[in-house]
Write a protein that holds these residues in place. Sequence first.
Motif, PDB file in Angstrom:
ATOM      1  N   ARG A   1      -8.008   4.049  28.600  1.00 33.02           N
ATOM      2  CA  ARG A   1      -8.644   3.571  27.330  1.00 33.02           C
ATOM      3  C   ARG A   1      -7.815   3.910  26.346  1.00 33.02           C
ATOM      4  NH1 ARG A   1     -12.766   0.770  27.213  1.00 33.02           N
ATOM      5  NH2 ARG A   1     -13.362   1.792  25.331  1.00 33.02           N
ATOM      6  N   GLY A   2      -8.173   3.209  25.080  1.00 34.80           N
ATOM      7  CA  GLY A   2      -7.541   3.173  23.742  1.00 34.80           C
ATOM      8  C   GLY A   2      -8.041   4.527  23.156  1.00 34.80           C
ATOM      9  N   GLY A   3      -7.056   4.970  22.257  1.00 32.24           N
ATOM     10  CA  GLY A   3      -7.454   6.273  21.863  1.00 32.24           C
ATOM     11  C   GLY A   3      -8.180   6.517  20.324  1.00 32.24           C
ATOM     12  N   GLN A   4      -8.209   5.367  19.770  1.00 30.50           N
ATOM     13  CA  GLN A   4      -8.642   5.491  18.327  1.00 30.50           C
ATOM     14  C   GLN A   4      -9.537   4.191  18.122  1.00 30.50           C
ATOM     15  OE1 GLN A   4      -4.438   4.662  16.165  1.00 30.50           O
ATOM     16  NE2 GLN A   4      -6.128   5.804  15.089  1.00 30.50           N
ATOM     17  N   SER A   5     -10.537   3.978  17.327  1.00 33.62           N
ATOM     18  CA  SER A   5     -10.909   2.807  16.957  1.00 33.62           C
ATOM     19  C   SER A   5     -10.405   2.058  15.950  1.00 33.62           C
ATOM     20  CB  SER A   5     -12.609   3.274  16.443  1.00 33.62           C
ATOM     21  OG  SER A   5     -12.344   3.926  15.349  1.00 33.62           O
ATOM     22  N   GLY A   6     -10.517   0.741  15.904  1.00 27.63           N
ATOM     23  CA  GLY A   6      -9.678  -0.011  15.226  1.00 27.63           C
ATOM     24  C   GLY A   6     -10.313  -0.214  13.635  1.00 27.63           C
TER      25      GLY A   6
ATOM     26  N   LEU B   1       0.707  -1.221   0.038  1.00 22.04           N
ATOM     27  CA  LEU B   1       0.148   0.082   0.040  1.00 22.04           C
ATOM     28  C   LEU B   1       0.895   1.240  -0.097  1.00 22.04           C
ATOM     29  CD1 LEU B   1      -2.884  -0.970   2.420  1.00 22.04           C
ATOM     30  CD2 LEU B   1      -3.203  -0.273  -0.047  1.00 22.04           C
ATOM     31  N   ARG B   2       1.996   1.134   0.460  1.00 25.57           N
ATOM     32  CA  ARG B   2       2.973   2.137   0.709  1.00 25.57           C
ATOM     33  C   ARG B   2       4.027   2.332  -0.420  1.00 25.57           C
ATOM     34  NH1 ARG B   2       5.495   1.619   5.982  1.00 25.57           N
ATOM     35  NH2 ARG B   2       4.955  -0.509   5.610  1.00 25.57           N
ATOM     36  N   ASP B   3       3.768   1.236  -1.558  1.00 24.58           N
ATOM     37  CA  ASP B   3       4.865   0.944  -2.573  1.00 24.58           C
ATOM     38  C   ASP B   3       6.140   0.671  -2.255  1.00 24.58           C
ATOM     39  OD1 ASP B   3       2.741   1.505  -4.702  1.00 24.58           O
ATOM     40  OD2 ASP B   3       2.747   3.449  -4.117  1.00 24.58           O
ATOM     41  N   GLN B   4       6.063  -0.074  -1.217  1.00 24.71           N
ATOM     42  CA  GLN B   4       7.562  -0.370  -0.721  1.00 24.71           C
ATOM     43  C   GLN B   4       7.727  -1.745  -1.094  1.00 24.71           C
ATOM     44  OE1 GLN B   4       7.715   0.266   3.490  1.00 24.71           O
ATOM     45  NE2 GLN B   4       8.018   2.398   3.338  1.00 24.71           N
ATOM     46  N   PRO B   5       9.244  -2.258  -1.086  1.00 23.57           N
ATOM     47  CA  PRO B   5       9.364  -3.412  -1.463  1.00 23.57           C
ATOM     48  C   PRO B   5       8.823  -4.614  -0.578  1.00 23.57           C
ATOM     49  CG  PRO B   5      11.275  -2.175  -1.465  1.00 23.57           C
ATOM     50  CD  PRO B   5      10.170  -1.342  -1.192  1.00 23.57           C
TER      51      PRO B   5
ATOM     52  N   GLN C   1     -11.305  -9.960   2.044  1.00 23.90           N
ATOM     53  CA  GLN C   1     -12.057  -9.452   3.121  1.00 23.90           C
ATOM     54  C   GLN C   1     -10.902  -8.707   3.751  1.00 23.90           C
ATOM     55  OE1 GLN C   1     -11.452 -10.533   6.545  1.00 23.90           O
ATOM     56  NE2 GLN C   1     -13.469 -10.036   7.500  1.00 23.90           N
ATOM     57  N   THR C   2      -9.898  -9.782   4.162  1.00 27.76           N
ATOM     58  CA  THR C   2      -8.482  -9.145   4.904  1.00 27.76           C
ATOM     59  C   THR C   2      -7.869  -7.812   4.135  1.00 27.76           C
ATOM     60  OG1 THR C   2      -8.343 -11.279   5.809  1.00 27.76           O
ATOM     61  CG2 THR C   2      -6.462  -9.607   5.766  1.00 27.76           C
ATOM     62  N   VAL C   3      -7.732  -8.005   2.861  1.00 27.96           N
ATOM     63  CA  VAL C   3      -6.949  -6.792   2.196  1.00 27.96           C
ATOM     64  C   VAL C   3      -7.993  -5.454   2.296  1.00 27.96           C
ATOM     65  CG1 VAL C   3      -6.464  -5.901  -0.262  1.00 27.96           C
ATOM     66  CG2 VAL C   3      -5.580  -8.206   0.517  1.00 27.96           C
ATOM     67  N   ASN C   4      -9.284  -5.731   2.108  1.00 28.16           N
ATOM     68  CA  ASN C   4     -10.078  -4.560   2.406  1.00 28.16           C
ATOM     69  C   ASN C   4      -9.873  -3.960   3.746  1.00 28.16           C
ATOM     70  OD1 ASN C   4     -11.170  -4.679  -0.147  1.00 28.16           O
ATOM     71  ND2 ASN C   4     -12.942  -6.093   0.171  1.00 28.16           N
ATOM     72  N   TRP C   5      -9.982  -4.799   4.687  1.00 26.25           N
ATOM     73  CA  TRP C   5     -10.118  -4.381   6.208  1.00 26.25           C
ATOM     74  C   TRP C   5      -8.807  -3.513   6.253  1.00 26.25           C
ATOM     75  CZ3 TRP C   5      -6.803  -4.245  10.372  1.00 26.25           C
ATOM     76  CH2 TRP C   5      -7.562  -3.962  11.296  1.00 26.25           C
ATOM     77  N   TYR C   6      -7.678  -4.004   5.709  1.00 25.10           N
ATOM     78  CA  TYR C   6      -6.409  -3.258   5.831  1.00 25.10           C
ATOM     79  C   TYR C   6      -6.354  -1.867   5.181  1.00 25.10           C
ATOM     80  CZ  TYR C   6      -3.855  -6.592   8.755  1.00 25.10           C
ATOM     81  OH  TYR C   6      -3.684  -7.392   9.767  1.00 25.10           O
ATOM     82  N   VAL C   7      -6.945  -1.919   3.937  1.00 27.84           N
ATOM     83  CA  VAL C   7      -7.431  -0.643   2.818  1.00 27.84           C
ATOM     84  C   VAL C   7      -8.129   0.243   3.879  1.00 27.84           C
ATOM     85  CG1 VAL C   7      -8.131   0.223   0.904  1.00 27.84           C
ATOM     86  CG2 VAL C   7      -6.825  -1.806   0.874  1.00 27.84           C
ATOM     87  N   SER C   8      -9.128  -0.261   4.766  1.00 24.98           N
ATOM     88  CA  SER C   8     -10.241   0.699   5.197  1.00 24.98           C
ATOM     89  C   SER C   8      -9.642   0.867   6.502  1.00 24.98           C
ATOM     90  CB  SER C   8     -11.615   0.328   5.157  1.00 24.98           C
ATOM     91  OG  SER C   8     -11.520  -1.111   5.604  1.00 24.98           O
ATOM     92  N   HIS C   9      -8.509   0.229   7.203  1.00 31.43           N
ATOM     93  CA  HIS C   9      -8.082   0.898   8.698  1.00 31.43           C
ATOM     94  C   HIS C   9      -6.577   1.225   8.535  1.00 31.43           C
ATOM     95  CE1 HIS C   9     -11.801  -1.533   9.406  1.00 31.43           C
ATOM     96  NE2 HIS C   9     -11.917  -1.163  10.424  1.00 31.43           N
ATOM     97  N   ALA C  10      -6.287   2.132   7.589  1.00 31.71           N
ATOM     98  CA  ALA C  10      -4.822   2.568   7.583  1.00 31.71           C
ATOM     99  C   ALA C  10      -4.558   2.965   8.943  1.00 31.71           C
ATOM    100  CB  ALA C  10      -4.694   3.456   6.330  1.00 31.71           C
ATOM    101  N   GLU C  11      -5.493   3.705   9.511  1.00 32.99           N
ATOM    102  CA  GLU C  11      -5.150   4.489  10.891  1.00 32.99           C
ATOM    103  C   GLU C  11      -4.428   3.493  11.933  1.00 32.99           C
ATOM    104  OE1 GLU C  11      -8.238   6.836  13.533  1.00 32.99           O
ATOM    105  OE2 GLU C  11      -8.963   6.302  11.594  1.00 32.99           O
TER     106      GLU C  11
END
Length: 339
Positions: A334-339, A200-204, A306-316
Amino acid sequence: MRRMLVTGGMGFIGSNFVRYWRERHPEDTVVNYDLLTYAGNRNNVADLEEGPRYRFVRGDIADARQVGQVLAEERIDTVVHFAAESHVDRSIAEPQSFVGTNVLGTQILLEAARRHGVARFVHISTDEVYGTLGPEGLFSESTPLAPNSPYSASKAGADLLARAYFETYRFPVMITRCSNNYGPYQFPEKLIPTVITRALRDQPVPVYGDGLNVRDWLHVHDHITAVERVIEAGIPGEVYNIGGSNERTNLQIVHRILQELGKPFSLIEFVPDRLGHDRRYAIDSAKIRSQLGWNPLYTFEEGIVQTVNWYVSHAEWWQSILDGTYRRIDQAGRGGQSG
Ligand code: NAD
Ligand code: TYD
């Protein structure tokens, strides 16, 4: 109504398990006991509200006093033990913590649970304890243990202690040995999230050796439903292999992910092989299928999309791991951001 201690519930599989269990068995009490090592991340369960039926306790499974206190205070009757040092490459670089947590920690947890009178204890292990396969054959529950990495040796040590607690004390422990998992919330050090987050970051994308090592992939959801069957119907002293019969070479995995992301295969970079790299894992899961009626839900094709889509939509989620800011969250609060 169960009163359950889940160890390692802030990690990849444990957090998926805790979320699943809260949804499926809302009447049960779940205590998530986790040390929050680098692999533990409060963001993994940021959507779960703490309350009378769900509580997080930060603690080490190797701390007998604290484990005993939680078992007593929470009147725990069921332990599901996911906590471990889990990454083979780290075990090659730094084996000691693997022995400390996986072997000694498991023994301390078993002993505390036995003394407390826990009614069911599920020890989560791995197919890697069986060692490596040639081109043919499958691991069955009677395959001799022949671990090759410090990680798998430490897991095998834990399995033997679990077995000994059953044979010696008739402590009601069951062992599950699952093949490679993939899915949401997997730490980006393992193959699939490494490939996705780097591409996703165009890294090797690093591929070890010739890329022809074979793993038998199972979606984390299907691992969890197998563990659920073992909690509910497993026989103490028994071992259950878990796998989805989805053998793929590492190169097949990498190609499929790059294709799904529309990234060029030229991102692939062959790097020196892992030391002692097991060639092939493949699981025979006929026992849990026939005796406990478990069946996986996901095909690999559905699961990887499904997994690839999850990582695409949860970049944070994964960026906060890559930049280290997930460690800055008040790990006691508490955790600071939603997953
Ligand atoms: P993970 O590394 O993502 O999570 C491990 C969790 O355990 C983390 O939250 C960490 O903070 C916690 N932990 C580590 N040491 C601890 C200690 N001393 N006390 C309390 N908590 C501690 O691991 P995962 O991939 O979710 O694996 C979970 C379990 O499943 C492990 O036992 C592993 O051996 C087994 N397993 C994993 C796979 C896989 O493909 N990931 C396959 C088969 C079996
Ligand atoms: P990994 O996800 O570390 O799981 P395990 O070693 O427990 O099977 O690795 C899966 C396979 O992918 C394994 O054969 C090693 C290989 N691999 C790579 O080729 N490149 C990578 O960057 C990683 C992390 C793993």
